[in-house]
Write a protein that holds these residues in place. Structure first.
Motif, PDB file in Angstrom:
ATOM      1  N   MET A   1       0.829  -1.183   0.000  1.00 27.20           N
ATOM      2  CA  MET A   1       0.000   0.000   0.000  1.00 27.20           C
ATOM      3  C   MET A   1       0.875   1.250   0.000  1.00 27.20           C
ATOM      4  N   VAL A   2       0.505   2.189  -0.818  1.00 27.79           N
ATOM      5  CA  VAL A   2       1.194   3.470  -0.912  1.00 27.79           C
ATOM      6  C   VAL A   2       0.203   4.559  -0.500  1.00 27.79           C
ATOM      7  N   VAL A   3       0.695   5.549   0.238  1.00 25.48           N
ATOM      8  CA  VAL A   3      -0.129   6.706   0.592  1.00 25.48           C
ATOM      9  C   VAL A   3       0.238   7.845  -0.355  1.00 25.48           C
ATOM     10  N   TYR A   4      -0.762   8.410  -1.000  1.00 21.99           N
ATOM     11  CA  TYR A   4      -0.573   9.522  -1.927  1.00 21.99           C
ATOM     12  C   TYR A   4      -1.173  10.790  -1.343  1.00 21.99           C
ATOM     13  N   LEU A   5      -0.649  11.922  -1.810  1.00 24.73           N
ATOM     14  CA  LEU A   5      -1.095  13.250  -1.382  1.00 24.73           C
ATOM     15  C   LEU A   5      -1.388  14.089  -2.619  1.00 24.73           C
ATOM     16  N   VAL A  42      -2.801   5.759  -8.778  1.00 24.12           N
ATOM     17  CA  VAL A  42      -3.265   5.134  -7.537  1.00 24.12           C
ATOM     18  C   VAL A  42      -3.805   3.733  -7.837  1.00 24.12           C
ATOM     19  N   SER A  43      -3.239   2.717  -7.166  1.00 27.03           N
ATOM     20  CA  SER A  43      -3.726   1.347  -7.354  1.00 27.03           C
ATOM     21  C   SER A  43      -4.839   1.036  -6.366  1.00 27.03           C
ATOM     22  N   ASP A  44      -5.460  -0.103  -6.522  1.00 27.24           N
ATOM     23  CA  ASP A  44      -6.584  -0.482  -5.675  1.00 27.24           C
ATOM     24  C   ASP A  44      -6.213  -0.620  -4.206  1.00 27.24           C
ATOM     25  N   GLU A  70     -15.877   8.943  -7.581  1.00 27.31           N
ATOM     26  CA  GLU A  70     -15.162   8.661  -8.832  1.00 27.31           C
ATOM     27  C   GLU A  70     -13.653   8.558  -8.635  1.00 27.31           C
ATOM     28  N   LEU A  71     -13.120   9.293  -7.682  1.00 28.69           N
ATOM     29  CA  LEU A  71     -11.670   9.299  -7.452  1.00 28.69           C
ATOM     30  C   LEU A  71     -11.286   8.118  -6.565  1.00 28.69           C
ATOM     31  N   LYS A  72     -10.466   7.261  -7.107  1.00 30.47           N
ATOM     32  CA  LYS A  72     -10.102   6.005  -6.467  1.00 30.47           C
ATOM     33  C   LYS A  72      -9.392   6.207  -5.126  1.00 30.47           C
ATOM     34  N   ASN A  73      -9.868   5.491  -4.101  1.00 31.42           N
ATOM     35  CA  ASN A  73      -9.207   5.321  -2.809  1.00 31.42           C
ATOM     36  C   ASN A  73      -8.977   6.606  -2.025  1.00 31.42           C
TER      37      ASN A  73
END
Length: 185
Positions: A1-5, A42-44, A70-73
Motif C-alpha cells: 500500500m502506498v499513501v498519496y497526497l 493510484v492502485s486499488d 469517482e476518485l479512487k481510494n
C-alpha cells in the motif's frame, strides 16, 4: 500500500482556467486529465489524503460526492476553502472530511491542512498544505513546508515516500521534479 497526497483539483471550477496557468482547453479536458492521472497513479490497494479544494464551491452536494466516489481510494479529505461541506454526509459515512490531519512517517512528523496558516505555533515538523497552487514551492526545506497543490505536482498525486526522499535531499523545489505523465487528454 502506498499513501498519496494531492490538493486543489478544483474539478468543475469554471473560473480556474482564467486565473491560473493551467493549460487546458476547457474544464472538461482538465477534469478528464486529472481523473485519468489519478487512476493511472493510484492502485486499488493505495490510499489518498486529499488536501482540500476538490471541486468548485458552487457545485451541488450530489456532484461533490459523485467526484468523491469517482476518485479512487480517497481516504481522507481535508476541507479546503472551496469545499462546501463541513463533514461527511456520504451514505456509507466512511470518508472523513476534516480540518487537519497529523501523522508520522519514516521518522518525520507531518501536519496536514489546506492552508499552512492553520498550523499550531508549537508544531515542530513538516507542514503539508494546498491552497497556494503554483504561488508557493512544492518543497520549502527552509520552512518545513510541502505544497501538494496539483499545480506543482504535474497534475497527479505524489506518494509520501517520494516526498520523504525530497525532504532527505534538503533542496528547495519549485515543482515536483519527476513526473512522466502526458498531460494531453
Amino acid at each position: 500500500m502506498v499513501v498519496y497526497l494531492i490538493a486543489d483539483t478544483h474539478l468543475n471550477d469554471p473560473y480556474l482556467l482564467d486565473k491560473s496557468p493551467r493549460e487546458f482547453s476547457d474544464i472538461s479536458e482538465m477534469n478528464e486529465v486529472i481523473v485519468r492521472n489519478w487512476h493511472d497513479t493510484v492502485s486499488d490497494s493505495d490510499q489518498v489524503l486529499f488536501g482540500g479544494d476538490l471541486a468548485h464551491s458552487e457545485i451541488t452536494k450530489q456532484r461533490f460526492y459523485d467526484w468523491v466516489y469517482e476518485l479512487k481510494n480517497l481516504q481522507c479529505l481535508l476541507r479546503g476553502n472551496h469545499d462546501p461541506y463541513e463533514r461527511s454526509e456520504l451514505a456509507d459515512a466512511n470518508l472523513p472530511i476534516v480540518e487537519s490531519e497529523k501523522f508520522s512517517y519514516s521518522g518525520f512528523d507531518f501536519y496536514c491542512c489546506h492552508k499552512y496558516s492553520g498550523v499550531p505555533d508549537d508544531f515542530d515538523g513538516w507542514i503539508i498544505h494546498g491552497h497556494h497552487h503554483h504561488k508557493r514551492p512544492f518543497l520549502d526545506a527552509d520552512n518545513n513546508r510541502i505544497n501538494i497543490s496539483i499545480d506543482v505536482l504535474g497534475y497527479e498525486p505524489v506518494s509520501i515516500d517520494e516526498v520523504v526522499d525530497y525532504i532527505e535531499q534538503g533542496d528547495m523545489l519549485q515543482e515536483r521534479p519527476t513526473t512522466q505523465t502526458d498531460y494531453s487528454a
